[in-house]
Design an enzyme around this catalytic site. Sequence first.
Site, PDB file in Angstrom:
ATOM      1  N   GLU A 102      10.687  -6.212   1.686  1.00 37.80           N
ATOM      2  CA  GLU A 102       9.228  -6.383   1.677  1.00 37.80           C
ATOM      3  C   GLU A 102       8.855  -7.444   2.719  1.00 37.80           C
ATOM      4  OE1 GLU A 102       6.473  -5.388   1.546  1.00 37.80           O
ATOM      5  OE2 GLU A 102       5.562  -5.500  -0.424  1.00 37.80           O
ATOM      6  N   ASP A 103       7.713  -7.271   3.348  1.00 39.62           N
ATOM      7  CA  ASP A 103       7.329  -8.241   4.380  1.00 39.62           C
ATOM      8  C   ASP A 103       6.805  -9.544   3.784  1.00 39.62           C
ATOM      9  OD1 ASP A 103       5.178  -6.756   3.462  1.00 39.62           O
ATOM     10  OD2 ASP A 103       4.112  -6.724   5.363  1.00 39.62           O
ATOM     11  N   ASP A 106       2.613 -12.251  -1.814  1.00 39.02           N
ATOM     12  CA  ASP A 106       1.391 -13.064  -1.819  1.00 39.02           C
ATOM     13  C   ASP A 106       0.926 -13.232  -3.261  1.00 39.02           C
ATOM     14  OD1 ASP A 106      -1.169 -14.118  -1.518  1.00 39.02           O
ATOM     15  OD2 ASP A 106      -1.618 -12.992   0.287  1.00 39.02           O
ATOM     16  N   PHE A 155      -4.324 -16.189   5.829  1.00 40.90           N
ATOM     17  CA  PHE A 155      -4.095 -14.772   6.108  1.00 40.90           C
ATOM     18  C   PHE A 155      -3.330 -14.637   7.421  1.00 40.90           C
ATOM     19  CE2 PHE A 155      -4.854 -10.342   7.074  1.00 40.90           C
ATOM     20  CZ  PHE A 155      -4.578  -9.779   5.835  1.00 40.90           C
ATOM     21  N   ARG A 168      -0.194  -5.239  13.874  1.00 39.94           N
ATOM     22  CA  ARG A 168       1.175  -5.018  13.375  1.00 39.94           C
ATOM     23  C   ARG A 168       2.197  -5.142  14.506  1.00 39.94           C
ATOM     24  NH1 ARG A 168       0.927  -2.930   8.000  1.00 39.94           N
ATOM     25  NH2 ARG A 168      -0.729  -1.429   7.601  1.00 39.94           N
TER      26      ARG A 168
HETATM   27  O1  LIG Z   1       1.842  -9.853  -3.112  1.00 44.67           O
HETATM   28  P1  LIG Z   1       0.657  -8.985  -2.820  1.00 44.67           P
HETATM   29  O2  LIG Z   1      -0.630  -9.768  -2.986  1.00 44.67           O
HETATM   30  O3  LIG Z   1       0.642  -7.723  -3.587  1.00 44.67           O
HETATM   31  O4  LIG Z   1       0.652  -8.652  -1.254  1.00 44.67           O
HETATM   32  C1  LIG Z   1       1.759  -8.204  -0.537  1.00 44.67           C
HETATM   33  C2  LIG Z   1       1.596  -6.797  -0.023  1.00 44.67           C
HETATM   34  O5  LIG Z   1       0.389  -6.669   0.739  1.00 44.67           O
HETATM   35  C3  LIG Z   1       0.671  -6.022   1.974  1.00 44.67           C
HETATM   36  O6  LIG Z   1       0.646  -4.624   1.849  1.00 44.67           O
HETATM   37  P2  LIG Z   1      -0.698  -3.774   1.878  1.00 44.67           P
HETATM   38  O7  LIG Z   1      -1.093  -3.404   0.498  1.00 44.67           O
HETATM   39  O8  LIG Z   1      -1.728  -4.508   2.701  1.00 44.67           O
HETATM   40  O9  LIG Z   1      -0.285  -2.440   2.624  1.00 44.67           O
HETATM   41  P3  LIG Z   1       0.548  -2.279   4.000  1.00 44.67           P
HETATM   42  O10 LIG Z   1       1.954  -2.693   3.710  1.00 44.67           O
HETATM   43  O11 LIG Z   1       0.464  -0.826   4.308  1.00 44.67           O
HETATM   44  O12 LIG Z   1      -0.085  -3.143   5.053  1.00 44.67           O
HETATM   45  C4  LIG Z   1       2.068  -6.493   2.285  1.00 44.67           C
HETATM   46  O13 LIG Z   1       2.705  -5.595   3.184  1.00 44.67           O
HETATM   47  C5  LIG Z   1       2.733  -6.470   0.934  1.00 44.67           C
HETATM   48  O14 LIG Z   1       3.246  -5.189   0.632  1.00 44.67           O
HETATM   49  N1  LIG Z   2      -1.496  -9.033   6.917  1.00 41.49           N
HETATM   50  C1  LIG Z   2      -1.371  -9.594   5.727  1.00 41.49           C
HETATM   51  N2  LIG Z   2      -1.177  -8.832   4.657  1.00 41.49           N
HETATM   52  C2  LIG Z   2      -1.052  -9.483   3.487  1.00 41.49           C
HETATM   53  N3  LIG Z   2      -0.877  -8.970   2.255  1.00 41.49           N
HETATM   54  C3  LIG Z   2      -0.819 -10.002   1.417  1.00 41.49           C
HETATM   55  N4  LIG Z   2      -0.973 -11.169   2.058  1.00 41.49           N
HETATM   56  C4  LIG Z   2      -1.119 -10.865   3.356  1.00 41.49           C
HETATM   57  C5  LIG Z   2      -1.316 -11.650   4.537  1.00 41.49           C
HETATM   58  O1  LIG Z   2      -1.400 -12.881   4.554  1.00 41.49           O
HETATM   59  N5  LIG Z   2      -1.432 -10.948   5.688  1.00 41.49           N
HETATM   60 MG   LIG Z   3       2.891  -3.759   2.200  1.00 43.50          MG
END
Ligand SMILES: O=P(O)(O)OC[C@H]1O[C@H](OP(=O)(O)OP(=O)(O)O)[C@H](O)[C@@H]1O
Ligand SMILES: Nc1nc2[nH]cnc2c(=O)[nH]1
Ligand SMILES: [Mg+2]
Length: 182
Positions: A102-103, A106, A155, A168
Site C-alpha cells: 500500500e502506498d 492515513d 496532503f 502520480r
Molecule cells: O488510510 P486511508 O485514509 O484510507 O487512505 C489511504 C488510501 O487512500 C489512497 O487511495 P484512494 O482511495 O485515493 O485511491 P487511489 O489509490 O486510486 O488513489 C491511498 O492510495 C490509500 O489507498
Molecule cells: N495523494 C494522497 N492520497 C491520500 N490518501 C490518503 N492520504 C493521502 C495523501 O496525503 N495524499
Molecule cells: Mg489507494
Amino acid sequence: MHQDVSEILFSEQDIAERVADIGAAITRDYKELAGPAGIVVVCVLRGAAMYTCDLIRAIDMPLEVDFMAVSSYGSGVKSSGVVRILKDLSSDIHGKHVVIAEDILDSGLTLSYLIKNLESRGPASISVATLLRKNTPNQADVNCRYVGFTCPDKFIVGYGLDYAEHYRNLPYIGVLKPEIYQ
Ligand SMILES: O=P(O)(O)OC[C@H]1O[C@H](OP(=O)(O)OP(=O)(O)O)[C@H](O)[C@@H]1O
Ligand SMILES: Nc1nc2[nH]cnc2c(=O)[nH]1
Ligand SMILES: [Mg+2]
C-alpha cells in the site's frame, strides 16, 4: 520541482533506498517460511502501482503479484469514509502468505477494510508493507509490519499518489500546495 508542490519530503533516491530495505526485509522474513510457493504481493490500485513495481524487484524469492482496486477518496483530499472495491483479485489467496503493498496509511480505513476482507478468504498469513504512514489523529489501529517512512499530516502527492488523478507521475513525494485544493 513541480510548481504545485511546496516541499519535497522524500526524493527519488530516498524512496529507492527505503524500498530496497523493505524488499530485503520481506525476503529475509518469508524466504524459508513460504518455500517454493512463495508469497502473494497484493498491490492496492491505483496509488500503490509504482511502489509495487519497484518493491517486487527488490524481493529476492518466488512471488505472485495480484491487484485489487479500492477507492475511498474520489477526487478530494478527505476520505469519504466508504471503501469501495472496484476490482477484485484475480486469484484465490487461500492458504497463501499475503503481503499487502500500500502506498499510504492515513485514516487507516482502506487498510482495515482490506485486511478484514482478505482475512475472510483464509490466507496462511497477512502482513502490510506500507511505503508511508501519516501522523493522522484518530488513525484506525492497523498493524503494519513494514513501514517505509512516517510523514506529517499534510496532503502529499507523487510516486503514485494523486490529487484528482494528477501528480502520480512525479518521481518524488511532496506536499501539495493547499491553494490547489482549497
Ligand atoms: O488510510 P486511508 O485514509 O484510507 O487512505 C489511504 C488510501 O487512500 C489512497 O487511495 P484512494 O482511495 O485515493 O485511491 P487511489 O489509490 O486510486 O488513489 C491511498 O492510495 C490509500 O489507498
Ligand atoms: N495523494 C494522497 N492520497 C491520500 N490518501 C490518503 N492520504 C493521502 C495523501 O496525503 N495524499
Ligand atoms: Mg489507494
